[in-house]
Design an enzyme around this catalytic site. Structure first.
Site, short mmCIF file in Angstrom:
data_model
loop_
_atom_site.label_atom_id
_atom_site.label_comp_id
_atom_site.label_asym_id
_atom_site.label_seq_id
_atom_site.Cartn_x
_atom_site.Cartn_y
_atom_site.Cartn_z
N ASP A 17 34.54 28.22 54.38
CA ASP A 17 33.34 28.92 54.67
C ASP A 17 32.36 28.03 55.07
OD1 ASP A 17 31.36 30.96 54.79
OD2 ASP A 17 30.63 30.15 52.87
N ASP A 19 28.53 27.96 55.27
CA ASP A 19 26.94 28.04 54.43
C ASP A 19 27.46 28.14 52.70
OD1 ASP A 19 24.74 28.41 56.58
OD2 ASP A 19 26.44 29.63 57.19
N ASP A 176 32.21 30.47 48.77
CA ASP A 176 31.35 30.57 47.67
C ASP A 176 30.86 32.05 47.22
OD1 ASP A 176 29.77 30.48 50.10
OD2 ASP A 176 28.16 30.06 48.88
#
Length: 229
Positions: A17, A19, A176
């Protein structure tokens, strides 16, 4: 484990991922949200308030920001989304930087012959611009945004496409958010969660196969996760 021995590392492809995983984009995203909010005389939000809103794409983030400051109808959301994106595109790497140790981990993976890709719910063009401005674009074999496949996480479709575009083989994903975990699980991949990311809930509740508190832990945990000897 000898990290320089690619034959002993269990994964051929690692997807990330963007961000809250590879990059701390929270300052620039919060500034864009606040620009949109201020344009309709809403109170602004702190970076810490915006962080849990990140991960589902710009519209989702903005909708949560508006909900936190009084709500909004869809027509106004359409207008404000454009304002947010225009501001963000013009100020996309003012505060954005890789998380500590992230680039070292990417270097180690590359040295072992691992192919690295990104799947983010951010629009592909914006993600590409960030990587270019930070001088990181050449590190990744593919970049898939939330609009690339016509669907983003938590669908497994873009995760599966990442693995295919990176050449296949045994793969894992690092993220996250619950979207990352759900998408990786649905794609049949093990997933590592970053405790330092933009968490919407406690990291232990995400259901990841492993958790890292910093990038120094990533490669050893992937090795154990994959059963490397």
């Amino acid at each position: 484990m000898d990290i320089n021995s690619s034959a002993r590392f269990p994964f051929d492809t690692i997807g990330f991922d963007l961000d809250g995983t590879l990059l701390d984009t929270s300052g620039d995203l919060a500034a864009a949200v606040n620009h949109a909010l201020a344009s309709i005389d809403r109170p602004t939000l702190t970076v810490e308030q915006v962080k849990p809103m990140i991960g589902g794409g710009a519209r989702h983030m903005l909708a949560q920001g508006l909900a936190a400051t009084g709500g909004c109808d869809e027509a106004t959301l359409d207008i404000l989304q454009r304002r947010l994106l225009d501001h963000y595109e013009a100020n996309i790497t003012v505060h954005t930087r890789p998380f500590p140790g992230a680039l070292d981990a990417l270097d180690e993976l590359a040295a072992m012959g691992v192919t690295i890709g990104i799947m983010t719910n951010k629009l592909e063009a914006l993600a590409a611009r960030i990587l270019a401005e930070l001088g990181l674009a050449d590190r990744f074999a593919c970049l898939i945004g939330g609009d690339t496949m016509g669907i983003g996480k938590p669908s497994p479709v873009p995760i599966q496409a990442l693995v295919d575009r990176c050449g296949g083989g045994r793969a894992a994903f690092v993220g996250d958010s619950i979207y990352d975990v759900q998408a990786a699980r649905a794609a049949g991949l093990p997933v590592v969660a970053c405790s330092f990311g933009f968490l919407m809930q406690p990291v232990g509740e995400l259901g990841a196969d492993a958790i890292i508190d910093g990038y120094g832990e990533l490669i050893p945990k992937l090795a154990r996760l994959g059963g490397a000897t």
